[in-house]
Scaffold this motif. Structure first.
Motif, mmCIF file in Angstrom:
data_model
loop_
_atom_site.group_PDB
_atom_site.id
_atom_site.type_symbol
_atom_site.label_atom_id
_atom_site.label_comp_id
_atom_site.label_asym_id
_atom_site.label_seq_id
_atom_site.Cartn_x
_atom_site.Cartn_y
_atom_site.Cartn_z
ATOM 1 N N PHE A 267 0.808 -1.226 0.000
ATOM 2 C CA PHE A 267 0.000 0.000 0.000
ATOM 3 C C PHE A 267 0.835 1.266 0.000
ATOM 4 O O PHE A 267 1.932 1.318 0.564
ATOM 5 C CB PHE A 267 -0.940 0.015 1.208
ATOM 6 N N GLN A 268 0.272 2.309 -0.631
ATOM 7 C CA GLN A 268 0.872 3.648 -0.625
ATOM 8 C C GLN A 268 -0.200 4.660 -0.250
ATOM 9 O O GLN A 268 -1.376 4.499 -0.620
ATOM 10 C CB GLN A 268 1.393 3.994 -2.019
ATOM 11 N N PHE A 269 0.193 5.721 0.430
ATOM 12 C CA PHE A 269 -0.744 6.765 0.861
ATOM 13 C C PHE A 269 -0.281 8.134 0.370
ATOM 14 O O PHE A 269 0.908 8.385 0.230
ATOM 15 C CB PHE A 269 -0.855 6.795 2.389
ATOM 16 N N MET A 270 -1.279 9.014 0.174
ATOM 17 C CA MET A 270 -0.940 10.361 -0.273
ATOM 18 C C MET A 270 -1.993 11.333 0.262
ATOM 19 O O MET A 270 -3.175 11.003 0.382
ATOM 20 C CB MET A 270 -0.922 10.383 -1.801
ATOM 21 N N LEU A 271 -1.548 12.555 0.582
ATOM 22 C CA LEU A 271 -2.456 13.614 1.005
ATOM 23 C C LEU A 271 -2.952 14.329 -0.256
ATOM 24 O O LEU A 271 -2.145 14.740 -1.094
ATOM 25 C CB LEU A 271 -1.678 14.585 1.899
ATOM 26 N N VAL A 272 -4.270 14.456 -0.408
ATOM 27 C CA VAL A 272 -4.816 15.048 -1.635
ATOM 28 C C VAL A 272 -5.335 16.467 -1.407
ATOM 29 O O VAL A 272 -5.052 17.380 -2.169
ATOM 30 C CB VAL A 272 -5.954 14.173 -2.208
ATOM 31 N N ARG A 273 -6.101 16.621 -0.325
ATOM 32 C CA ARG A 273 -6.711 17.931 -0.101
ATOM 33 C C ARG A 273 -6.809 18.207 1.385
ATOM 34 O O ARG A 273 -6.924 17.271 2.188
ATOM 35 C CB ARG A 273 -8.130 17.936 -0.680
ATOM 36 N N VAL A 274 -6.787 19.487 1.751
ATOM 37 C CA VAL A 274 -6.970 19.886 3.142
ATOM 38 C C VAL A 274 -8.039 20.968 3.169
ATOM 39 O O VAL A 274 -8.020 21.898 2.359
ATOM 40 C CB VAL A 274 -5.654 20.437 3.736
ATOM 41 N N GLU A 275 -9.017 20.814 4.051
ATOM 42 C CA GLU A 275 -10.095 21.803 4.147
ATOM 43 C C GLU A 275 -10.170 22.319 5.572
ATOM 44 O O GLU A 275 -10.083 21.537 6.528
ATOM 45 C CB GLU A 275 -11.448 21.165 3.789
ATOM 46 N N ALA A 276 -10.355 23.646 5.713
ATOM 47 C CA ALA A 276 -10.491 24.224 7.053
ATOM 48 C C ALA A 276 -11.834 23.852 7.647
ATOM 49 O O ALA A 276 -11.983 23.672 8.852
ATOM 50 C CB ALA A 276 -10.352 25.728 6.985
#
Lengths: 406, 287
Positions: A267-276
């Motif tokens: 498995f691999q993980f990635m950060l795609v979006r950040v919302e306040a």
């Protein structure tokens, strides 16, 4: 070039093209299909100005004389007895209804005359001049103006901005975001109340001032204007995420758009979006994970609900402490054409006012001794446009004159 | 509470319209007098309801942002003018019709012409009350917090209302030309009324577009962005500019001017309703 037919034709062509633009081709306004007729209209307006303006100026500056007054068409007659003080009666009637008249004696006639709306011939030309200025302002802005965007993170001074074509444009000063805040209405269902960037501007290392930039309240500095345009959040450093498989637990430090492998797995993980604030549920991050080169799956983790599990996948994911920081995006602009446009607006409005609400109106009262020494009076007057107010004034003035001597 | 007032007003305008119609059909000065008195009363009540909503909206805003000085209070009063969403714009549009009619052609506000004005106001209120339009007072979003809001909306809707009056008169002109009616003003009089309404509407629309441009410049740094609402208001402006040129330069009168007023009104309707529902853009908070 000056024919009204061409003008109306161009107006209609532009209207049709604008309709096409709103329905099917939103970029038509910047293409030759639209700009060519617009340019022709500008030429048409200029030609009208060159042709008609000198004459309009002559008409406006030519004084209204007693001789000219005598050529006005007749609007009514009245007679006064021999002993009436005709001069002062006529003067008084005109003064009451219109304003102080001028007086001239010609041979056996005494003429009182009055005019208003002398500027009327200039009205349409001011409107057209105003429109030409607005279009010229657009051209000036297009060629001599710059427009771009600036992304500001708290505490990091920035001395350039990105133009629409992705080129960078340097500034002679530094803009630093001290703090960005967004406020929401308490019972507004997530309606924002205010976006606010607190800025400090430095020039050659020296603080030049502190500014607050809000929507509708831009900041002006060094010939540039800064508008609050948008904002977002970004994590401070990497985002820690705990992944548990059975009793094994790993903490991954995830970065934006970069695959991080989960040890001892495919498995691999990635950060795609950040919302306040994700749809009113508070801070949230969006992750993607995939097994090998398979199609990635997307999940949301909320600060309020940090865990995610799916028995089919076989692991649990939990969001660690999330430190978010606001960034602010400012629209940066320099447009020397705006003042041309605003000057055009003022001329346009002044011209419309003169053209529609200051019609040219002229009156004259002519007094003459008639048979048996009585006074024969005539009321003359003309108004090529704005007939209604003219008719009302004329009617009332005539009534005053006819009842004047009794 | 105010919703009920608007419902009652809608019925009142309907009644006024029917009274004017009866006055036209039976040539009755007495009915005309009654209809005019009722119309005036309706306008007064409508004004009071607008002020009431303004008051309510201001007091809600006081809770969100308590003003410190007099100048802040004044600004809040200006900002909270009830003209910031679709419902409020419909109600204000409806108010502009009798207001402008009484202001600009009081003498002709009788019989069929009175019917047209009253029924138009009634239809707008009916849409606001029965058309499923959200009538709640909502707090202002940042983009709308500008002193230009009041002047922009005021001038735009006075313009829309004036064009609507021009359209009503144009329809009467076209009908009267085919089948002359004794209770209608003469054709030249109707023709002049169309022109008068067009001039006022044109000036107001111009002011509306210009205030919008100045506002957009201070909010987004762009006085013109070819947003659908902007573009359609320009289209409307071009149609009425054509009408004015045709009349003032070419001397067109009568039927052709009436038809141009109809076309201009259609463009205006699309600017107001069509764009809001069909073409999203900067003005989309109106829906």
């Amino acid at each position: 070039m000056t024919s009204i037919r061409l003008t109306v034709f161009l107006l209609l062509i532009l209207a049709v093209l604008a309709v096409v633009g709103t329905v099917a081709a939103p970029n038509i306004y910047y293409q030759v299909w639209f700009l060519a007729p617009l340019g022709l209209l500008a030429l048409n307006l200029l030609a009208c100005l060159v042709e008609g303006l000198p004459q309009a100026v002559r008409k406006t500056t030519r004084p209204f004389t007693g001789e000219m007054a005598l050529t006005l068409p007749e609007r009514g007659r009245f007679t006064w007895p021999e002993e009436a003080k005709a001069s002062s009666l006529a003067q008084e009637a005109m003064r009451r209804e219109l304003g102080r008249p001028r007086r001239k004696i010609m041979d056996d006639k005494e003429v009182f005359f009055y005019s208003r709306g002398r500027l009327r011939p200039l009205g349409p030309y001011l409107v057209h001049l105003g429109l030409v200025l607005v279009l010229a302002g657009g051209v000036v802005g297009k060629f001599w103006g710059v427009e771009g965007r600036m992304l500001l993170q708290p505490g990091l001074p920035v001395s350039s901005f990105e133009l629409d074509d992705r080129k960078t444009r340097p500034l002679a000063f530094q803009v630093q975001l001290d703090r960005f805040q967004v406020f929401f209405y308490e019972e507004g269902g997530g309606t924002p109340k205010e976006f606010r960037s607190d800025l400090t501007i430095f020039e050659e290392g020296e603080e030049k001032g502190k500014f607050i930039c809000r929507v509708n309240e831009p900041v002006v500095f060094g010939g540039f204007t800064f508008y609050q345009s948008s904002y977002g959040v970004m994590p401070l450093g990497a985002v820690p995420v705990q992944v548990s498989r059975g009793d094994k637990r790993h903490t991954l430090e995830l970065l934006m758009r970069r695959w991080t492998p989960l040890p001892e797995s495919e498995f691999q993980f990635m950060l795609v979006r950040v919302e306040a604030n994700l749809q009113g549920y508070g801070p949230a991050v969006q992750l993607a994970f995939r097994s090998g080169a398979a199609h990635p799956q997307i999940i949301w983790l909320l600060r309020k609900q940090p865990e995610w599990a799916d028995p089919r996948v076989g692991f649990r994911v939990a969001l660690g402490p999330l430190n978010l920081e606001y960034y602010s995006v400012l629209q940066v602009k320099q447009d020397p054409g705006v003042w041309w446009v605003y000057a055009g607006f003022i001329l346009l409005l002044a011209g419309m006012y003169i053209a529609f609400f200051r019609p040219s109106q002229r009156w004259a009262v002519v007094l003459q001794r008639g048979k048996g020494g009585r006074w024969d009076g005539r009321l003359l007057g003309a108004s090529p446009r704005g007939r209604e107010t003219f008719a009302i004034h004329t009617e009332r003035l005539l009534a005053r004159l006819q009842g004047g001597a009794s | 509470m105010l919703d009920t007032v608007y419902g009652a007003l809608m019925l009142l305008y309907l009644g006024v319209g029917l009274l004017f119609l009866a006055a036209g059909l039976w040539v009755s000065p007495a009915l005309n007098r009654w209809a005019r008195v009722l119309f005036g009363a309706g306008l007064a009540a409508h004004s009071a309801a607008l002020l009431g909503r303004w008051w309510e909206s201001y007091h809600l805003a006081l809770g969100h942002t308590p003003p410190a000085h007099f100048s802040e209070k004044l600004r809040l009063v200006i900002l909270q003018a009830p003209m910031s969403n679709f419902y409020e714009s419909l109600v204000f549009f409806a108010w502009c019709l009798p207001f402008l009619a009484i202001l600009t052609f009081r003498r002709y506000l009788r019989d069929y012409l009175g019917t047209v004005v009253a029924i138009a106001a009634c239809l707008l209120l009916a849409y606001a009350s029965l058309g499923g339009v959200d009538s709640r007072i909502k707090p202002l979003m940042p983009a709308l917090k500008s002193n230009w809001l009041l002047f922009h909306v005021l001038t735009c809707f006075l313009g829309y209302a004036s064009f609507t009056l021009g359209f009503g008169v144009a329809i009467l002109y076209l009908v009267n030309e085919r089948r002359p009616r004794p209770t209608l003003p003469s054709l030249p009089e109707l023709d002049r009324l169309i022109y008068q309404a067009t001039v006022i509407g044109f000036l107001m629309l111009t002011l509306g577009i210009l205030t919008g441009a100045v506002w957009a410049e201070s909010a987004w740094g762009r006085y013109w962005s070819w947003d659908p609402k902007e573009t359609w208001s320009l289209i409307t402006w071009l149609v009425y500019a054509t009408l004015l040129h045709a009349r003032l330069v070419k001397g067109w009168q009568g039927r052709r001017i009436a038809w141009l007023a109809v076309v201009g009104f259609a463009a205006m309707l699309f600017t107001y309703f069509g764009v809001s529902f069909l073409l999203p853009g900067l003005h989309s908070y109106l829906t």
